[in-house]
Design an enzyme around this catalytic site. Structure first.
Site, PDB file in Angstrom:
ATOM      1  N   TRP A 319      41.599  35.268  41.892  1.00  0.00           N
ATOM      2  CA  TRP A 319      40.919  35.880  40.745  1.00  0.00           C
ATOM      3  C   TRP A 319      41.633  37.146  40.302  1.00  0.00           C
ATOM      4  O   TRP A 319      41.716  37.434  39.108  1.00  0.00           O
ATOM      5  CB  TRP A 319      39.472  36.206  41.117  1.00  0.00           C
ATOM      6  N   HIS A 320      42.166  37.888  41.242  1.00  0.00           N
ATOM      7  CA  HIS A 320      42.787  39.168  40.905  1.00  0.00           C
ATOM      8  C   HIS A 320      44.147  39.015  40.248  1.00  0.00           C
ATOM      9  O   HIS A 320      44.618  39.956  39.605  1.00  0.00           O
ATOM     10  CB  HIS A 320      42.893  40.050  42.151  1.00  0.00           C
ATOM     11  N   GLY A 321      44.798  37.883  40.396  1.00  0.00           N
ATOM     12  CA  GLY A 321      46.076  37.747  39.711  1.00  0.00           C
ATOM     13  C   GLY A 321      46.889  36.567  40.175  1.00  0.00           C
ATOM     14  O   GLY A 321      46.708  36.064  41.291  1.00  0.00           O
TER      15      GLY A 321
END
Length: 475
Positions: A319-321
């Site tokens: 989700w963060h990258g």
């Protein structure tokens, strides 16, 4: 458009608030929806169409779930299609290039795809859209038959592009009925100013330090410089993200919405598990309620519990990258939480409290190294310098330079990351009830002067052109 910009503070926000408070109640949602679409379109006009497309599709999913509620099998299929659609949309724009690059590297081929730009805040508004349909399915919120009201929930500008992730059940009633009275507005203004100060005074300046140090080759820095760099980055990311959350919560309060808290002083945690109960609370609770628990949580035996934890933390990293360093960062926390759950948590409870704090701060900062580093090799080299394994000096002239130039700033950041100031304000508030002197000089003068000075300094930074985009915009 960002909150810490002159165009937002002195043009967009005053016009929106003026229009919002003078129009009749029946038009307030329309004003907010138009303002929110303009806010998003300001930086990326073409991607506002993508968000509108997402809103329309999830509006249809919500109605379809409601109309087929008595057919459990059909509803589950609809929910599955909804999840697939939203994740596909997110995947196309956020992960296509990452997936293709890895396939090319693994198979030694050269698949070519155009470079797909990342729409700002796509992870946030996609998760909110999914929250809506799932909450309707679970009967945690009523289906929204007015598409404009659903569009307002998903696109509401205070929390649109960097959170907190506002679940539908939290604001479902407030979309149609909310109150904006003077005490709420006053609280919202104070909260917004605090957030603005966090961003402009602490986060941006700590970011300047971190950028300077992380631009260096780890082989050329001393252990002291490495620690200053990661402490500065730890403060930057906390104050940057919590600042946006504070401003979003403050703006929401002014407009009559109650957004849940997103940070609770995570750097005073005594374990990795506690850290994630205090850090990015809206994301952690989203994964818990919409992924971990539906997978079975900890109800189906030890193996399934750890499997579910692995899935959740793998998803958190993704989700963060679109980067293996982000995935490793997520799994790093998953592993720590697993071993704390298995046995380490009991051992931590038996050691002195200050050692629990020290343990957590060290593992968090090690994690931030990989979050900040662009490659694993850089991250491992940086950590080797931090712990004296690289053969570099402990202290050097650069260490003394950073301490002399930025030591006070870092000290203020460390103090601000604890609840000391909050407790002080609460103590003043409590004692002002029975003391006229404290009420006048402590509460009404001192606290208000603190807020005024914070606002003036923040605006000075904004006008002078000191600007860093919010870190979480890219997520």
């Amino acid at each position: 458009m960002v909150f810490s910009s002159s165009i937002f503070l002195f043009v967009f926000l005053p016009i929106v608030l003026l229009a919002y408070f003078i129009v009749p109640r029946v038009f307030k949602n329309t004003v907010l929806l138009l303002a929110s679409l303009l806010f998003y379109a300001w930086g990326e006009p073409k991607f506002v169409l993508l968000m509108i497309f997402s809103i329309i599709i999830n509006y249809i999913f919500g109605l379809t779930v409601e109309s087929n509620r008595n057919n459990k099998r059909k509803v589950k299929i609809i929910i599955g299609l909804m999840v697939f659609f939203n994740l596909l949309l997110l995947g196309i724009f956020k992960y296509t290039n990452f997936i293709v690059d890895n396939i090319n590297s693994l198979l030694n081929i050269s698949i070519s795809v155009p470079d797909i730009p990342l729409p700002i805040g796509i992870s946030f508004f996609t998760f909110q859209a999914m929250s809506y349909v799932i909450d309707v399915y679970r009967k945690d919120g009523k289906v929204q038959r007015n598409p404009l009201n659903l569009a307002l929930y998903i696109s509401l500008f205070p929390q649109l592009i960097a959170g907190p992730i506002v679940r539908y059940q939290t604001v479902a009633e407030q979309i149609n009925k909310r109150v904006s009275d003077l005490p709420r507005i006053a609280y919202g203004v104070r909260r917004f100013i605090i957030g603005l100060g966090k961003k402009m005074i602490i986060a941006n300046n700590c970011g300047y330090i971190a950028d300077q140090i992380f631009a260096q080759n780890p082989a050329d820095m001393s252990t002291g410089v490495a620690w200053i760099g990661i402490i500065a980055y730890s403060l930057q990311i906390y104050f940057d993200f919590s600042a946006y959350s504070d401003m979003a919560i403050g703006l929401g309060k002014i407009l009559g919405f109650d957004f849940l808290e997103n940070f609770n002083y995570p750097y005073i945690s005594k374990s990795a598990t506690e850290f994630w109960r205090r850090w990015h609370i809206s994301l952690g609770s989203w994964f818990r309620d919409y992924l971990y628990i539906p997978l079975g949580g900890n109800r189906k035996g030890t193996f399934n519990t750890y499997r579910n934890l692995f899935i959740v933390w793998f998803a958190t990293g993704i989700w963060h990258g679109a980067s293996w360093t982000f995935i490793a960062w997520g799994l790093y926390y998953g592993f720590l939480i697993m071993i704390e759950k298995a046995f380490l948590g009991k051992l931590l409870n038996k050691i002195p409290t200050f050692l629990q704090y020290l343990y957590t701060l060290i593992i968090v900062m090690v994690g931030w190294v990989f979050f900040r580093a662009e490659t694993f090799s850089y991250g491992f080299s940086y950590i080797a310098v931090m712990f004296g394994f690289s053969g570099t000096s402990l202290l050097d002239n650069d260490t003394l330079y950073y301490l002399s130039q930025y030591g006070i700033l870092i000290a203020i950041g460390i103090l601000g990351s604890t609840p000391i100031l909050k407790k002080t304000f609460e103590l003043i508030e409590y004692n002002s009830i029975n003391s006229t002197f404290i009420r006048i000089f402590g509460k009404e003068i001192s606290i208000n002067m603190f807020l005024i000075i914070t606002f003036i300094i923040s605006v000075t930074y904004i006008i002078s052109g000191t600007f860093n985009p919010f870190i979480y915009f890219r997520f």
